[in-house]
Motif scaffolding. Structure first.
Motif, PDB file in Angstrom:
ATOM      1  N   GLY A   1       0.800  -1.219   0.000  1.00 43.58           N
ATOM      2  CA  GLY A   1       0.000   0.000   0.000  1.00 43.58           C
ATOM      3  C   GLY A   1       0.830   1.265   0.000  1.00 43.58           C
ATOM      4  O   GLY A   1       0.361   2.319  -0.445  1.00 43.58           O
ATOM      5  N   SER A   2       2.072   1.202   0.485  1.00 43.14           N
ATOM      6  CA  SER A   2       2.944   2.378   0.529  1.00 43.14           C
ATOM      7  C   SER A   2       3.504   2.756  -0.840  1.00 43.14           C
ATOM      8  O   SER A   2       4.072   3.841  -0.998  1.00 43.14           O
ATOM      9  CB  SER A   2       4.097   2.121   1.502  1.00 43.14           C
ATOM     10  N   PHE A   3       3.362   1.866  -1.833  1.00 43.55           N
ATOM     11  CA  PHE A   3       3.883   2.141  -3.177  1.00 43.55           C
ATOM     12  C   PHE A   3       2.857   2.984  -3.934  1.00 43.55           C
ATOM     13  O   PHE A   3       1.820   2.485  -4.364  1.00 43.55           O
ATOM     14  CB  PHE A   3       4.153   0.828  -3.910  1.00 43.55           C
ATOM     15  N   ALA A   4       3.154   4.288  -4.114  1.00 47.13           N
ATOM     16  CA  ALA A   4       2.187   5.226  -4.677  1.00 47.13           C
ATOM     17  C   ALA A   4       2.424   5.527  -6.155  1.00 47.13           C
ATOM     18  O   ALA A   4       1.648   6.273  -6.762  1.00 47.13           O
ATOM     19  CB  ALA A   4       2.211   6.535  -3.886  1.00 47.13           C
ATOM     20  N   THR A   5       3.464   4.948  -6.741  1.00 53.24           N
ATOM     21  CA  THR A   5       3.763   5.247  -8.146  1.00 53.24           C
ATOM     22  C   THR A   5       2.648   4.775  -9.061  1.00 53.24           C
ATOM     23  O   THR A   5       2.205   5.501  -9.956  1.00 53.24           O
ATOM     24  CB  THR A   5       5.095   4.604  -8.556  1.00 53.24           C
ATOM     25  N   LEU A   6       2.179   3.530  -8.855  1.00 53.50           N
ATOM     26  CA  LEU A   6       1.029   3.010  -9.589  1.00 53.50           C
ATOM     27  C   LEU A   6      -0.206   3.153  -8.707  1.00 53.50           C
ATOM     28  O   LEU A   6      -0.237   2.624  -7.596  1.00 53.50           O
ATOM     29  CB  LEU A   6       1.232   1.546  -9.981  1.00 53.50           C
ATOM     30  N   THR A   7      -1.205   3.858  -9.208  1.00 55.14           N
ATOM     31  CA  THR A   7      -2.409   4.081  -8.407  1.00 55.14           C
ATOM     32  C   THR A   7      -3.382   2.916  -8.487  1.00 55.14           C
ATOM     33  O   THR A   7      -4.334   2.845  -7.705  1.00 55.14           O
ATOM     34  CB  THR A   7      -3.114   5.360  -8.873  1.00 55.14           C
ATOM     35  N   THR A   8      -3.173   1.976  -9.427  1.00 51.22           N
ATOM     36  CA  THR A   8      -4.034   0.794  -9.533  1.00 51.22           C
ATOM     37  C   THR A   8      -3.394  -0.369  -8.780  1.00 51.22           C
ATOM     38  O   THR A   8      -2.174  -0.537  -8.788  1.00 51.22           O
ATOM     39  CB  THR A   8      -4.234   0.395 -11.003  1.00 51.22           C
ATOM     40  N   LYS A   9      -4.212  -1.175  -8.122  1.00 49.34           N
ATOM     41  CA  LYS A   9      -3.738  -2.350  -7.397  1.00 49.34           C
ATOM     42  C   LYS A   9      -3.861  -3.580  -8.300  1.00 49.34           C
ATOM     43  O   LYS A   9      -4.919  -3.819  -8.879  1.00 49.34           O
ATOM     44  CB  LYS A   9      -4.536  -2.539  -6.101  1.00 49.34           C
ATOM     45  N   LEU A  10      -2.782  -4.357  -8.383  1.00 54.42           N
ATOM     46  CA  LEU A  10      -2.719  -5.523  -9.258  1.00 54.42           C
ATOM     47  C   LEU A  10      -2.722  -6.797  -8.419  1.00 54.42           C
ATOM     48  O   LEU A  10      -1.873  -6.978  -7.549  1.00 54.42           O
ATOM     49  CB  LEU A  10      -1.452  -5.466 -10.119  1.00 54.42           C
ATOM     50  N   TYR A  11      -3.675  -7.704  -8.714  1.00 55.65           N
ATOM     51  CA  TYR A  11      -3.851  -8.930  -7.941  1.00 55.65           C
ATOM     52  C   TYR A  11      -3.557 -10.148  -8.814  1.00 55.65           C
ATOM     53  O   TYR A  11      -4.115 -10.281  -9.913  1.00 55.65           O
ATOM     54  CB  TYR A  11      -5.274  -9.031  -7.410  1.00 55.65           C
ATOM     55  N   PRO A  12      -2.708 -11.076  -8.358  1.00 53.14           N
ATOM     56  CA  PRO A  12      -2.452 -12.308  -9.110  1.00 53.14           C
ATOM     57  C   PRO A  12      -3.684 -13.231  -9.125  1.00 53.14           C
ATOM     58  O   PRO A  12      -4.231 -13.554  -8.068  1.00 53.14           O
ATOM     59  CB  PRO A  12      -1.293 -12.967  -8.350  1.00 53.14           C
ATOM     60  N   ILE A  13      -4.079 -13.649 -10.315  1.00 54.74           N
ATOM     61  CA  ILE A  13      -5.180 -14.601 -10.495  1.00 54.74           C
ATOM     62  C   ILE A  13      -4.712 -15.642 -11.513  1.00 54.74           C
ATOM     63  O   ILE A  13      -4.407 -15.291 -12.663  1.00 54.74           O
ATOM     64  CB  ILE A  13      -6.464 -13.917 -10.988  1.00 54.74           C
ATOM     65  N   TYR A  14      -4.656 -16.911 -11.098  1.00 55.03           N
ATOM     66  CA  TYR A  14      -4.095 -17.949 -11.955  1.00 55.03           C
ATOM     67  C   TYR A  14      -4.943 -19.220 -11.916  1.00 55.03           C
ATOM     68  O   TYR A  14      -5.539 -19.543 -10.885  1.00 55.03           O
ATOM     69  CB  TYR A  14      -2.661 -18.291 -11.523  1.00 55.03           C
ATOM     70  N   VAL A  15      -4.949 -19.923 -13.041  1.00 58.24           N
ATOM     71  CA  VAL A  15      -5.558 -21.242 -13.156  1.00 58.24           C
ATOM     72  C   VAL A  15      -4.434 -22.256 -13.355  1.00 58.24           C
ATOM     73  O   VAL A  15      -3.566 -22.070 -14.204  1.00 58.24           O
ATOM     74  CB  VAL A  15      -6.554 -21.306 -14.331  1.00 58.24           C
ATOM     75  N   SER A  16      -4.450 -23.322 -12.545  1.00 57.50           N
ATOM     76  CA  SER A  16      -3.396 -24.330 -12.582  1.00 57.50           C
ATOM     77  C   SER A  16      -3.974 -25.689 -12.949  1.00 57.50           C
ATOM     78  O   SER A  16      -5.104 -26.023 -12.586  1.00 57.50           O
ATOM     79  CB  SER A  16      -2.688 -24.431 -11.227  1.00 57.50           C
ATOM     80  N   THR A  17      -3.178 -26.467 -13.658  1.00 56.55           N
ATOM     81  CA  THR A  17      -3.569 -27.828 -13.995  1.00 56.55           C
ATOM     82  C   THR A  17      -2.317 -28.688 -14.087  1.00 56.55           C
ATOM     83  O   THR A  17      -1.214 -28.186 -14.329  1.00 56.55           O
ATOM     84  CB  THR A  17      -4.336 -27.877 -15.326  1.00 56.55           C
ATOM     85  N   GLY A  18      -2.475 -30.004 -13.840  1.00 52.09           N
ATOM     86  CA  GLY A  18      -1.335 -30.876 -13.892  1.00 52.09           C
ATOM     87  C   GLY A  18      -1.662 -32.301 -13.507  1.00 52.09           C
ATOM     88  O   GLY A  18      -2.838 -32.711 -13.488  1.00 52.09           O
ATOM     89  N   PHE A  19      -0.614 -33.059 -13.170  1.00 56.78           N
ATOM     90  CA  PHE A  19      -0.732 -34.465 -12.813  1.00 56.78           C
ATOM     91  C   PHE A  19      -0.244 -34.673 -11.382  1.00 56.78           C
ATOM     92  O   PHE A  19       0.604 -33.936 -10.889  1.00 56.78           O
ATOM     93  CB  PHE A  19       0.055 -35.342 -13.765  1.00 56.78           C
ATOM     94  N   SER A  20      -0.764 -35.696 -10.744  1.00 57.56           N
ATOM     95  CA  SER A  20      -0.408 -35.980  -9.359  1.00 57.56           C
ATOM     96  C   SER A  20      -0.179 -37.474  -9.198  1.00 57.56           C
ATOM     97  O   SER A  20      -0.876 -38.294  -9.811  1.00 57.56           O
ATOM     98  CB  SER A  20      -1.535 -35.514  -8.416  1.00 57.56           C
ATOM     99  N   TYR A  21       0.831 -37.818  -8.373  1.00 57.53           N
ATOM    100  CA  TYR A  21       1.092 -39.217  -8.053  1.00 57.53           C
ATOM    101  C   TYR A  21       0.680 -39.461  -6.610  1.00 57.53           C
ATOM    102  O   TYR A  21       1.116 -38.770  -5.679  1.00 57.53           O
ATOM    103  CB  TYR A  21       2.567 -39.559  -8.220  1.00 57.53           C
ATOM    104  N   LEU A  22      -0.191 -40.443  -6.401  1.00 57.73           N
ATOM    105  CA  LEU A  22      -0.712 -40.789  -5.083  1.00 57.73           C
ATOM    106  C   LEU A  22       0.094 -41.955  -4.518  1.00 57.73           C
ATOM    107  O   LEU A  22       0.128 -43.041  -5.097  1.00 57.73           O
ATOM    108  CB  LEU A  22      -2.195 -41.161  -5.165  1.00 57.73           C
ATOM    109  N   PHE A  23       0.734 -41.730  -3.366  1.00 55.61           N
ATOM    110  CA  PHE A  23       1.541 -42.781  -2.737  1.00 55.61           C
ATOM    111  C   PHE A  23       0.658 -43.740  -1.931  1.00 55.61           C
ATOM    112  O   PHE A  23      -0.401 -43.374  -1.463  1.00 55.61           O
ATOM    113  CB  PHE A  23       2.595 -42.164  -1.823  1.00 55.61           C
TER     114      PHE A  23
END
Length: 255
Positions: free
Chosen positions: A233-255
């Motif tokens: 919030g202390s960074f005033a150079t950019l007046t817009t707030k940017l939020y990371p939004i991601y979709v993840s996909t992959g494979f998993s091994y179940l032990f």
């Protein structure tokens, strides 16, 4: 020679005993409602302003990159359907975007590395990248023997990252929207670098599910959205707030 053979036999015996003990420990954990998974996959998305500011007039370029993540998970099941999932994830996030903006407040490097603040109108391109270690925790629900849904929260620490870019094909007003005007035709650029201002910590929510395709192999998908912007919030150079939004996909091994 006999001593060497005896030593080898002792070593093999100890190795077999250790392996048997480890297998018994894993089986004992499974009998007490624990499951363990190793995940690997890709994430696609970006950092988005919420809400979209009026200064951004249109997006002309978007490259989500291919961001790799690896995660270990431990699941504790309290009954046939409900459980708790805890994990440790190493992940990358990144994107490249280009947009047309009007009176967008920013700082640029002009001349011999001199940084000046003001308002930009024209084309701006940003390149964001971050590497983080993340601790997720979720509630899980088993739909059946193959499907599982889960939702929860995560906290992450960024140990590396950058946010750089350039502007062109427009003009810059020094200090304010009515300040001294500096023109940048298409063959002239000014750069910026806010990498040192990125936040170290991130917190957000995640929701997704997995499907057991084979006995030990699963496929999964997950949506991850941050509650915290990439700049403090202390960074005033950019007046817009940017939020990371991601979709993840992959494979998993179940032990």
């Amino acid at each position: 020679m006999k001593q060497i053979l005896l030593s080898l036999l002792c070593l093999l015996s100890l190795t077999a005993t250790a392996q048997e003990a480890r297998d018994k420990n894993i089986l004992a954990a499974l009998r007490h409602g624990w499951n363990f998974e190793l995940r690997a996959g890709l994430s696609m998305g970006g950092t988005a302003p919420i809400p979209m500011p009026r200064e951004i007039r249109g997006v002309e370029k978007y490259n989500p990159k291919l961001n790799v993540h690896v995660e270990g998970q431990a699941s504790k099941w309290f009954d046939p359907h409900w459980g708790l999932v805890m994990g440790l994830r190493m992940e990358q996030k990144g994107m490249v975007t280009g947009a047309r903006v009007k009176n967008y407040h920013t700082s640029l490097l002009l001349g011999e590395g001199a940084e000046v603040s003001g308002n930009w109108t024209g084309y701006v391109e940003s390149n964001y990248a971050a590497s983080s270690i993340v601790l997720p925790i979720s509630a899980a629900y088993k739909v059946n023997d193959h499907g599982k849904l889960q939702a929860g929260l995560y906290a992450g620490y960024r140990f590396d990252g950058s946010f750089t870019g350039h502007v062109t094909d427009g003009h810059f007003r020094m200090g304010s929207p009515i300040g001294e005007r500096v023109d940048f035709p298409e063959d002239k650029q000014a750069t910026y670098d806010f990498s040192g201002e990125l936040s170290r910590f991130e917190a957000g929510m995640q929701v997704g599910g997995s499907w057991r395709a084979y006995r030990h192999f699963l496929v999964y998908g997950e949506l991850r959205a941050s509650f915290t912007p990439i700049f403090p919030g202390s960074f005033a150079t950019l007046t817009t707030k940017l939020y990371p939004i991601y979709v993840s996909t992959g494979f998993s091994y179940l032990f």
